[in-house]
Design an enzyme around this catalytic site. Sequence first.
Site, short mmCIF file in Angstrom:
data_model
loop_
_atom_site.label_atom_id
_atom_site.label_comp_id
_atom_site.label_asym_id
_atom_site.label_seq_id
_atom_site.Cartn_x
_atom_site.Cartn_y
_atom_site.Cartn_z
N ARG A 1 -16.33 -1.20 -1.23
CA ARG A 1 -15.51 -0.06 -1.66
C ARG A 1 -16.32 1.24 -1.72
O ARG A 1 -16.14 2.08 -2.59
CB ARG A 1 -14.85 -0.35 -3.00
CG ARG A 1 -13.90 -1.52 -2.92
CD ARG A 1 -13.29 -1.91 -4.25
NE ARG A 1 -12.46 -3.08 -4.03
CZ ARG A 1 -12.92 -4.34 -3.99
NH1 ARG A 1 -14.20 -4.57 -4.18
NH2 ARG A 1 -12.12 -5.36 -3.74
N LEU B 1 -18.00 -2.68 2.85
CA LEU B 1 -18.95 -1.70 2.30
C LEU B 1 -18.84 -1.62 0.79
O LEU B 1 -19.25 -0.62 0.18
CB LEU B 1 -18.71 -0.33 2.94
CG LEU B 1 -18.90 -0.28 4.45
CD1 LEU B 1 -18.57 1.10 5.00
CD2 LEU B 1 -20.34 -0.66 4.81
N TYR C 1 0.85 -1.19 0.00
CA TYR C 1 0.00 0.00 0.00
C TYR C 1 0.89 1.24 0.00
O TYR C 1 1.48 1.61 0.99
CB TYR C 1 -0.92 0.02 1.22
CG TYR C 1 -1.88 -1.15 1.32
CD1 TYR C 1 -2.20 -1.92 0.20
CD2 TYR C 1 -2.46 -1.49 2.53
CE1 TYR C 1 -3.07 -2.98 0.30
CE2 TYR C 1 -3.35 -2.54 2.64
CZ TYR C 1 -3.65 -3.29 1.53
OH TYR C 1 -4.53 -4.35 1.65
#
Length: 327
Positions: A206, A204, A55
């Site tokens: 995305r 959720l 990330y």
Amino acid sequence: MQHRTLGRDLSVSAIGLGCMGMSEFYGPRDDAESLAVLRRAVEQGIDFLDTADIYGPHHNEDLIGRFLAETGAAVKIATKFGIVRKPDEYARTIDNSAGYMRQACESSLRRLGVERIDLYYVHRLDRERPIEETMEALADLRQEGKIGHIGLCEVSAATLRRAHAVHPVTAVQTEYSLWSRDVEAGVLPACRELGIGFVAYSPLGRGFLTGRFQAGSAFEEGDFRAGLPRFAPENAAANGALVEIARGIAAGKGCSAAQVALAWLLAKGYDIVPIPGTKRLKYLDDNVAAVSVSLSEAEQTVLDQALSRLPVAGERYTPEGMKGINM
């Protein structure tokens, strides 16, 4: 904040915090606001932070390391290895070799500024490498005290059983939400058979299940949802029917559609811990409040029946993003 136990003994908050979006994939990053979100999350009782070395790449672990150094917060850190990316490229290769694993683990420990990673996941599985070999190398890291628990991401039930036979797996992390229920067919039952916890990422959808996005919604530059099949205009229009069901239940309960989506997951079992991701304080507060939302059996039935008659349009990822899934 309620707590749940993953595997035999990893106690974490009932809702964790997915930190990926603080670094990339969802538009421009703002470290100051992200640090404020991390502080607020801990204040509200969240003690389970989810990150990965790719990330950023690396920025997310550096950010969490900075947060820990500044606050000394008592949290459980879950991070991952196995996906290899170059900066500014989405294309990836997968490396589960023992040598790369050790190098990745040492680098994550340094960036996070910790002596032990609480939960270390194999981010994606290498088709060419036996899972037994990967688990043996992870067991060595655990024996050395560099990691506390072993996790697997996006793994098939058959591979999970093989892995668990080598060394206990504490948690499986796979996408699970109102519009991603594949795990119910095999992986989730296998986890329960073996006593393995389940961590649900993108609970959720995305952001789609919050009702914020419609067919043709515009995205910020750098937001990878613009290229995801389920967000394509024709698919988003079809998938909007599910959001309307959640909104209807939410209206009757005086809560948000996002809270309904999270409450539905939390009601699926005490071995499930959703990790909704956000870099915005207002969304964090909304997500945390979901632990106080209780769905009746009738409301759960309404949602389950809607899911059975409303097929989801579009794949979760592009073909590149599907690499290493359900191996």
